[in-house]
Write an enzyme that holds these catalytic residues in place. Structure first.
Site, PDB file in Angstrom:
ATOM      1  N   TRP A 195       0.666  -1.321   0.064  1.00 50.69           N
ATOM      2  CA  TRP A 195      -0.093   0.096   0.057  1.00 50.69           C
ATOM      3  C   TRP A 195       1.018   1.252  -0.101  1.00 50.69           C
ATOM      4  O   TRP A 195       1.802   1.285   0.908  1.00 50.69           O
ATOM      5  CB  TRP A 195      -0.945  -0.079   1.163  1.00 50.69           C
ATOM      6  CG  TRP A 195      -1.748   1.276   1.271  1.00 50.69           C
ATOM      7  CD1 TRP A 195      -2.755   1.491   0.413  1.00 50.69           C
ATOM      8  CD2 TRP A 195      -1.268   2.404   2.011  1.00 50.69           C
ATOM      9  NE1 TRP A 195      -3.089   2.738   0.774  1.00 50.69           N
ATOM     10  CE2 TRP A 195      -2.297   3.251   1.749  1.00 50.69           C
ATOM     11  CE3 TRP A 195      -0.557   2.807   2.994  1.00 50.69           C
ATOM     12  CZ2 TRP A 195      -2.532   4.728   2.338  1.00 50.69           C
ATOM     13  CZ3 TRP A 195      -0.538   3.993   3.613  1.00 50.69           C
ATOM     14  CH2 TRP A 195      -1.403   4.749   3.362  1.00 50.69           C
ATOM     15  N   ASP A 374     -15.577  11.731  -3.042  1.00 50.24           N
ATOM     16  CA  ASP A 374     -14.960  10.755  -2.470  1.00 50.24           C
ATOM     17  C   ASP A 374     -15.996  10.181  -1.464  1.00 50.24           C
ATOM     18  O   ASP A 374     -17.019  10.241  -1.103  1.00 50.24           O
ATOM     19  CB  ASP A 374     -13.679  10.710  -2.091  1.00 50.24           C
ATOM     20  CG  ASP A 374     -12.896   9.436  -2.399  1.00 50.24           C
ATOM     21  OD1 ASP A 374     -12.624   8.577  -1.751  1.00 50.24           O
ATOM     22  OD2 ASP A 374     -12.040   9.385  -3.548  1.00 50.24           O
ATOM     23  N   ASP A 375     -15.262   9.190  -0.689  1.00 46.74           N
ATOM     24  CA  ASP A 375     -15.994   8.438   0.639  1.00 46.74           C
ATOM     25  C   ASP A 375     -16.705   9.512   1.736  1.00 46.74           C
ATOM     26  O   ASP A 375     -16.349  10.525   1.576  1.00 46.74           O
ATOM     27  CB  ASP A 375     -14.745   7.668   1.421  1.00 46.74           C
ATOM     28  CG  ASP A 375     -15.076   6.716   2.162  1.00 46.74           C
ATOM     29  OD1 ASP A 375     -16.347   6.650   2.356  1.00 46.74           O
ATOM     30  OD2 ASP A 375     -14.427   5.929   2.755  1.00 46.74           O
ATOM     31  N   ARG A 451      -9.391  -2.339   8.390  1.00 43.65           N
ATOM     32  CA  ARG A 451      -9.858  -1.159   8.106  1.00 43.65           C
ATOM     33  C   ARG A 451     -11.405  -1.063   8.776  1.00 43.65           C
ATOM     34  O   ARG A 451     -12.157  -0.674   8.165  1.00 43.65           O
ATOM     35  CB  ARG A 451      -9.927  -0.536   6.611  1.00 43.65           C
ATOM     36  CG  ARG A 451      -9.805   0.877   6.721  1.00 43.65           C
ATOM     37  CD  ARG A 451     -10.055   1.354   5.473  1.00 43.65           C
ATOM     38  NE  ARG A 451      -9.784   2.963   5.082  1.00 43.65           N
ATOM     39  CZ  ARG A 451     -10.515   3.646   4.306  1.00 43.65           C
ATOM     40  NH1 ARG A 451     -11.260   3.018   3.390  1.00 43.65           N
ATOM     41  NH2 ARG A 451     -10.056   5.260   4.352  1.00 43.65           N
ATOM     42  N   LYS A 484     -15.933   5.827  -9.027  1.00 46.63           N
ATOM     43  CA  LYS A 484     -14.508   5.243  -8.471  1.00 46.63           C
ATOM     44  C   LYS A 484     -14.969   4.085  -7.541  1.00 46.63           C
ATOM     45  O   LYS A 484     -15.477   4.257  -6.466  1.00 46.63           O
ATOM     46  CB  LYS A 484     -13.938   6.369  -7.626  1.00 46.63           C
ATOM     47  CG  LYS A 484     -12.645   6.027  -7.093  1.00 46.63           C
ATOM     48  CD  LYS A 484     -12.010   7.094  -6.144  1.00 46.63           C
ATOM     49  CE  LYS A 484     -10.821   6.595  -5.229  1.00 46.63           C
ATOM     50  NZ  LYS A 484     -10.313   7.887  -4.661  1.00 46.63           N
ATOM     51  N   TRP A 485     -14.750   2.862  -8.183  1.00 49.93           N
ATOM     52  CA  TRP A 485     -14.805   1.526  -7.421  1.00 49.93           C
ATOM     53  C   TRP A 485     -13.711   1.044  -6.414  1.00 49.93           C
ATOM     54  O   TRP A 485     -12.683   0.799  -7.313  1.00 49.93           O
ATOM     55  CB  TRP A 485     -15.155   0.726  -8.383  1.00 49.93           C
ATOM     56  CG  TRP A 485     -15.810  -0.565  -8.155  1.00 49.93           C
ATOM     57  CD1 TRP A 485     -15.042  -1.457  -7.349  1.00 49.93           C
ATOM     58  CD2 TRP A 485     -17.126  -1.237  -8.530  1.00 49.93           C
ATOM     59  NE1 TRP A 485     -15.799  -2.777  -7.262  1.00 49.93           N
ATOM     60  CE2 TRP A 485     -16.882  -2.600  -7.864  1.00 49.93           C
ATOM     61  CE3 TRP A 485     -17.985  -1.040  -9.274  1.00 49.93           C
ATOM     62  CZ2 TRP A 485     -17.930  -3.516  -7.877  1.00 49.93           C
ATOM     63  CZ3 TRP A 485     -19.110  -1.924  -9.590  1.00 49.93           C
ATOM     64  CH2 TRP A 485     -19.132  -3.226  -9.092  1.00 49.93           C
ATOM     65  N   ASP A 486     -13.901   1.306  -5.286  1.00 45.39           N
ATOM     66  CA  ASP A 486     -12.615   0.924  -4.323  1.00 45.39           C
ATOM     67  C   ASP A 486     -12.993  -0.397  -3.695  1.00 45.39           C
ATOM     68  O   ASP A 486     -13.940  -1.053  -3.810  1.00 45.39           O
ATOM     69  CB  ASP A 486     -12.893   2.161  -3.161  1.00 45.39           C
ATOM     70  CG  ASP A 486     -11.446   2.431  -2.761  1.00 45.39           C
ATOM     71  OD1 ASP A 486     -10.715   1.396  -3.038  1.00 45.39           O
ATOM     72  OD2 ASP A 486     -11.235   3.564  -2.288  1.00 45.39           O
ATOM     73  N   ASN A 488     -10.921  -1.910  -0.486  1.00 48.76           N
ATOM     74  CA  ASN A 488      -9.986  -1.683   0.318  1.00 48.76           C
ATOM     75  C   ASN A 488      -9.442  -2.579   1.314  1.00 48.76           C
ATOM     76  O   ASN A 488      -8.926  -2.226   2.711  1.00 48.76           O
ATOM     77  CB  ASN A 488     -10.595  -0.320   1.384  1.00 48.76           C
ATOM     78  CG  ASN A 488     -10.101   0.898   0.542  1.00 48.76           C
ATOM     79  OD1 ASN A 488      -9.111   1.022  -0.107  1.00 48.76           O
ATOM     80  ND2 ASN A 488     -11.187   1.830   0.610  1.00 48.76           N
ATOM     81  N   CYS A 534     -10.087   1.125  -8.220  1.00 45.96           N
ATOM     82  CA  CYS A 534      -9.154   1.663  -6.948  1.00 45.96           C
ATOM     83  C   CYS A 534      -9.263   0.194  -5.985  1.00 45.96           C
ATOM     84  O   CYS A 534     -10.290  -0.214  -6.029  1.00 45.96           O
ATOM     85  CB  CYS A 534      -9.775   2.956  -6.505  1.00 45.96           C
ATOM     86  SG  CYS A 534      -9.040   3.266  -4.944  1.00 45.96           S
ATOM     87  N   ASP A 556      -2.407   5.217  -3.420  1.00 43.14           N
ATOM     88  CA  ASP A 556      -2.570   6.383  -2.631  1.00 43.14           C
ATOM     89  C   ASP A 556      -1.658   7.368  -2.343  1.00 43.14           C
ATOM     90  O   ASP A 556      -1.769   8.342  -1.596  1.00 43.14           O
ATOM     91  CB  ASP A 556      -3.368   5.802  -1.331  1.00 43.14           C
ATOM     92  CG  ASP A 556      -4.611   5.307  -1.400  1.00 43.14           C
ATOM     93  OD1 ASP A 556      -5.611   5.589  -2.289  1.00 43.14           O
ATOM     94  OD2 ASP A 556      -5.093   4.802  -0.371  1.00 43.14           O
TER      95      ASP A 556
HETATM   96  C1  GLA Z   1      -9.001   4.348  -0.433  1.00 44.73           C
HETATM   97  C2  GLA Z   1      -8.613   4.993  -2.032  1.00 44.73           C
HETATM   98  C3  GLA Z   1      -8.504   6.491  -1.653  1.00 44.73           C
HETATM   99  C4  GLA Z   1      -9.848   7.109  -1.023  1.00 44.73           C
HETATM  100  C5  GLA Z   1     -10.147   6.012   0.531  1.00 44.73           C
HETATM  101  C6  GLA Z   1     -11.524   6.501   1.047  1.00 44.73           C
HETATM  102  O1  GLA Z   1      -7.780   4.367   0.224  1.00 44.73           O
HETATM  103  O2  GLA Z   1      -7.540   4.570  -2.606  1.00 44.73           O
HETATM  104  O3  GLA Z   1      -8.373   7.191  -2.817  1.00 44.73           O
HETATM  105  O4  GLA Z   1     -10.914   6.871  -1.676  1.00 44.73           O
HETATM  106  O5  GLA Z   1     -10.194   4.628  -0.039  1.00 44.73           O
HETATM  107  O6  GLA Z   1     -11.842   5.920   1.945  1.00 44.73           O
END
Ligand code: GLA
Length: 746
Positions: A195, A374-375, A451, A484-486, A488, A534, A556
């Site tokens: 990461w 974003d989030d 997380r 933006k499809w994340d 994590n 993502c 990131d």
């Molecule tokens: C991940 C993404 C970031 C952001 C965060 C939001 O880390 O890579 O760009 O969108 O999540 O929680």
């Protein structure tokens, strides 16, 4: 001694006989030799006397009339290495004394684990062949698919495994393909990371034994990326032979690079056999991912240019399918990415209507095309402890829903994008409280959080339907141009206890298939929506997901200096078109490094540009610099992201200087970026000899940022720029300095 034997055998195998063979794809029924030609390469395989399918040649393109004798197996080596293991089979079953990595390993219900695949028949397809193999006594049938791209010579290979028997068969290992190279000295290139530290280029000699590059994580992963390149002997960035490959799979994967007892090299890749087990019921098939492979005679640079063009033309979702209705020529590439603004680093979870509207106004004034929230906009999402899974708009933050913000963004002349993380759930969510059984886990065992979140088992039909349902609703009810499809976290406890014990490991296949299925269905239902892959940065970047998404988030880590090496590593495998790069604040949160806005912009302008700074706090001067450089970027963006990339000076190894150049396919334009890490002992920037221009054309040099040396001609021939080179002004020194130029053909 055995080296000499191996070499002479390899030479014998490659000796051509003179029968006419000129079509780009051909089969010689007398010798049972298949040949595929594309770009600068040829790929040849044949059926040997035992009936095995054997690789015969892979390398520079052969003469149209060159042909091969029938494939000849390698001999047994004393009594320890059988001919079966020494022969570079196209798709070897584990059996008959195979010690190399098998392509396919199965267990039959009676305990038999011996699998020997022999050629049955084949059919010609538009771009190659489907070749059918079958076990010597059991009804396991494997169809190998070969499709050659005429332009790049990149060959797509995959397999369909079919159980034509009456009992289930356990598939324990299934590769997409094996690639072989004759005995020789090779350097292996591969990409690893973690990461915020993705895209490290590793280079090491291929020594005896196996080097395994893999992900056991359930998805592509940051730790390693499914790409390799093998350089022969002294090959380098610009010269020499390079064989490369990329696996199109976003689940757990493995690529094994082996140098065998006779010094030949084999590369086998596909589903990761670790914890793998796929019960193939009678009448059912298992499709492997595609393993792409290519050859370049122009070093690593040539290899990446081939891959970039192939990705643009054949992998990425392409507007070709919707264009051309009026008879106009269909574009060969997707359109360049809009310049985006993303709120994450500015606001993190603290999003609300007023704050986002204020940022949107600032963004529009900079010349941004797309505003992405974003989030933090959904459920009870105040931080990363809650809300994932609850995809309704948070009423406190957006009392009137998303519409007022989206309308405002549109009124400002931008389109609107939104962050989602569909495959995840926080235990503190309505979704988890309603469906605790939807997460990957083993009954009665801990559910390990990372997380503060768990992974939904997307292999399940109900989870699939839920995710497709909420995304479809979101896109139907709101005018959203981009997701933006994340994703994590990685998997832990990957159980699927609704299935019988023997079937549960199907999760490794079905999860990723359902992901692809949802992406395809969303694109079908909402053809204008674009998607970014993502995964906490670059954790899900591969040629599998790139069929369904328009761009990726490489890391990131947005530190502009770290990004130089990351972006350089990224471009060995992937086109700058998909490489999103945001300008964020200085000093940077990660390294506490301070850089100028110009430096940050130029670092990001090497890919698809975005702004992720807290632009609300920018001074009028900063706003003016960004506005000017965004406008300059848009003029040359297509060249930068879709042209031929030359990594002129590598930033690897902490080098003092780095530079890239991209040249438009028709050679009408070039764009050059130059970066100084830290000037030492007064060194000036080295004269930069450009590449790829038309030697006989005249090019005008224009500074985008920075100054060339006094006396540099405003216009000179391509030959001048390539042979004499570009010299920089003596004042171009210091720490974290950047310059950029464009060259336009007169
Ligand atoms: C991940 C993404 C970031 C952001 C965060 C939001 O880390 O890579 O760009 O969108 O999540 O929680």
């Amino acid at each position: 001694m055995f080296r000499a034997i191996a070499t002479s055998l390899a030479l014998f195998a490659a000796t051509a006989v003179a029968t006419a063979q000129s079509a780009p794809v051909s089969f010689d029924s007398a010798t049972k030799v298949f040949r595929l030609d594309g770009g600068g390469s040829s790929y040849v395989f044949g059926v040997n006397a035992r009936g095995e399918l054997q690789q015969v040649y892979w390398g520079g393109r052969l003469g149209a009339t060159d042909a091969f004798p029938a494939a000849r197996p390698m001999p047994e080596w004393a009594s320890f290495d059988s001919s079966y293991t020494n022969t570079p089979q196209e798709y070897a079953g584990w059996g008959s004394g195979l010690f190399m990595e098998p392509a396919l390993k199965v267990t039959f219900p009676d305990g038999n684990r011996d699998l020997v695949l022999h050629y049955q028949n084949h059919t010609a397809t538009a771009e190659g062949f489907d070749v059918v193999l079958q076990d010597i006594s059991r009804p396991i049938v494997v169809t190998l698919h070969y499709a050659m791209d005429r332009e790049s010579g990149i060959l797509a290979r995959s397999a369909t495994i079919e159980n034509r028997g009456t009992d289930p068969v356990m598939v324990e290992q299934a590769a997409a393909a094996s690639w072989a190279l004759p005995a020789g000295q090779y350097t292996l290139n591969y990409l690893t990371g973690r990461w915020a530290g993705e895209w490290t280029l590793n280079q090491e000699p291929v020594l005896a034994g196996a080097r395994v590059i893999e992900s056991r994580r359930g998805s592509t992963g940051h730790q390693a990326n499914p790409w390799f390149a093998l350089q022969a002997g002294e090959a380098n960035e610009d010269h020499g032979e390079v064989w490369f490959g990329a696996l199109a799979w976003s689940g757990a994967w493995r690529i094994t690079v082996e140098r065998d007892q006779l010094d030949a090299v084999r590369v086998t890749g596909g589903f990761n056999p670790f914890d793998f087990g796929y019960v193939l019921q009678p009448g059912k098939t298992l499709e492997t991912p595609v393993f792409y492979g290519g050859y370049s005679a122009h070093g690593l640079g040539g290899a990446s240019r081939l891959l970039h063009h192939f990705e643009l033309a054949h992998v990425l979702p392409n507007p070709r399918s919707t264009a051309g209705a009026n008879g106009a020529p269909l574009p060969r590439s997707p359109k360049p990415r809009p310049v985006i603004y993303n709120s994450w680093e500015a606001t993190e979870f603290r999003v609300n209507e007023a704050g986002q509207m204020a940022l949107a106004e600032k963004a529009a004034a900079l010349g941004i095309d797309r505003f992405v929230m974003d989030d933090g906009w959904f459920g009870q999402r105040k931080d990363d402890h809650a809300g994932l899974g609850d995809w309704y708009v948070n009423q406190e933050k957006f009392p009137h829903g998303l519409k007022p913000l989206i309308d405002k963004v549109h009124a400002l002349g931008m389109d609107f994008g939104l962050w989602v993380e569909p495959e995840m759930v926080n235990p503190d969510s309505d979704l988890y409280r309603a469906h605790p059984d939807w997460v990957l886990n083993f009954k009665g065992r801990p559910e390990s959080e990372q997380r503060n979140q768990l992974v939904l088992n997307l292999a399940r039909q109900d989870v699939h339907d839920y995710i497709l349902g909420f995304l479809d609703k979101l896109l139907t009810e709101n005018d959203i141009a981009f997701l933006k499809w994340d994703y994590n976290r990685n998997w832990s406890e990957p159980g699927w206890d609704q299935l019988p014990a023997a079937e549960q490991k199907r999760v490794y296949v079905e999860f990723t298939r359902n992901l692809y299925g949802i992406l395809a269905e969303l694109r079908h239902r909402h053809p204008k929506v674009e998607i970014e892959s993502c995964s906490g940065g670059g954790g899900r970047v591969d040629l599998g997901i790139l069929k369904y998404v328009d761009e990726v988030w490489p890391s990131d880590n947005t530190d502009p200096f770290d990004r130089l090496t990351q972006q350089s590593g990224f471009t060995y495998a992937y086109t700058p078109q998909v490489m999103m790069a945001w300008v964020t604040d200085s000093p940077h949160w990660m390294n506490k490094r301070a850089t100028t806005l110009q430096y940050r912009l130029l670092s990001s302008m090497q890919g698809s540009l975005g702004i992720g700074s807290n632009i609300a706090a920018w001074s009028p001067d900063e706003t003016a610099v960004a506005k000017r450089l965004i406008a300059a970027y848009k003029e040359v963006q297509t060249t930068i992201v879709q042209g031929d990339l030359y990594r002129l000076l590598s930033p690897l190894g902490g080098s003092e200087f780095s530079a890239t150049e991209t040249v438009k396919a028709d050679k009408s334009q070039g764009v050059v970026f130059l970066f100084i890490h830290s000037t030492q002992e007064g060194h000036g920037f080295p004269t930069l000899k450009l590449k790829g221009l038309d030697a006989n054309a005249e090019y005008a040099l224009t500074a985008i940022e920075g100054k060339a040396r006094a006396g540099t001609p405003g216009t000179a021939s391509g030959a001048w720029w390539m042979n004499h080179g570009l010299e920089m002004d003596e004042g171009f020194r210091g720490d974290f300095q950047a310059a950029a130029f464009r060259l336009d053909r007169k």
